[in-house]
Scaffold this motif. Structure first.
Motif, short mmCIF file in Angstrom:
data_model
loop_
_atom_site.label_atom_id
_atom_site.label_comp_id
_atom_site.label_asym_id
_atom_site.label_seq_id
_atom_site.Cartn_x
_atom_site.Cartn_y
_atom_site.Cartn_z
N ALA A 26 -4.04 -1.10 -5.31
CA ALA A 26 -3.00 -0.32 -4.63
C ALA A 26 -2.53 0.85 -5.49
O ALA A 26 -1.73 1.66 -5.06
N ARG A 64 0.84 -1.19 0.00
CA ARG A 64 0.00 0.00 0.00
C ARG A 64 0.88 1.24 0.00
O ARG A 64 2.00 1.23 0.48
N SER A 108 -8.23 6.73 -6.31
CA SER A 108 -7.90 5.34 -5.99
C SER A 108 -9.13 4.51 -6.32
O SER A 108 -10.21 5.04 -6.58
N ASP A 164 1.63 4.85 1.42
CA ASP A 164 1.37 5.72 2.57
C ASP A 164 1.33 7.16 2.08
O ASP A 164 2.36 7.79 1.87
#
Length: 155
Positions: free
Chosen positions: A81, A23, A76, A25
């Protein structure tokens, strides 16, 4: 034969499945040169005077001394991801739209592909027959997450 096919299928899909677990950040800044993390912590914005690097901040965009991309939309998708970013970029005397694709590259790195950079690199490669052999496709940049920083301090 069936056992071989199953083993082959698992071998091909395992890295892909592991990659999906990574993922991005978005609360931390990312830099194009890992040395910049310590330099920013030590010198703040003056770090740009000592080292040539780019800073990726998901709330602001991408910055360096003479380059800036403002992010207008960071999208997103559930279960993915990857990020899709609309941006307007500026260099001295020029402004242009850009679309960025951001994907995890490792636990602490992201790969950013710029549609404008890919188009320029393709044009240059066609003009110059010599190609540089790199692990990262031309027009993409690897950014390292600065775990110790969430912003660049300004003194």
């Amino acid at each position: 034969m069936m056992r071989f096919a199953l083993c082959s299928l698992l071998a091909l899909t395992s890295p892909v499945l592991a990659q999906e677990d990574l993922r991005i950040d978005q609360t931390k800044i990312h830099v194009s040169n890992a040395e910049a993390c310590g330099l920013i912590e030590e010198k703040g914005i003056d770090a740009f005077m000592d080292l040539d690097f780019l800073v990726l901040d998901f709330t602001k965009g991408i910055e360096s001394m003479e380059f800036h991309c403002n992010f207008f939309d960071v999208k997103s998708r559930e279960g993915s991801a990857h990020l899709f970013i609309d941006a307007i970029c500026e260099i001295p005397g020029e402004i242009y739209p850009d679309i960025l694709a951001v994907t995890p590259y490792s636990e602490t790195e992201v790969q950013v592909a710029s549609s404008a950079d890919i188009a320029w690199a393709t044009r240059l490669e066609l003009e110059d027959a010599e190609m540089v052999d790199t692990m990262v496709p031309t027009g993409t940049t690897i950014y390292t997450r600065c775990d110790n920083l969430s912003e660049i301090t300004v003194d």
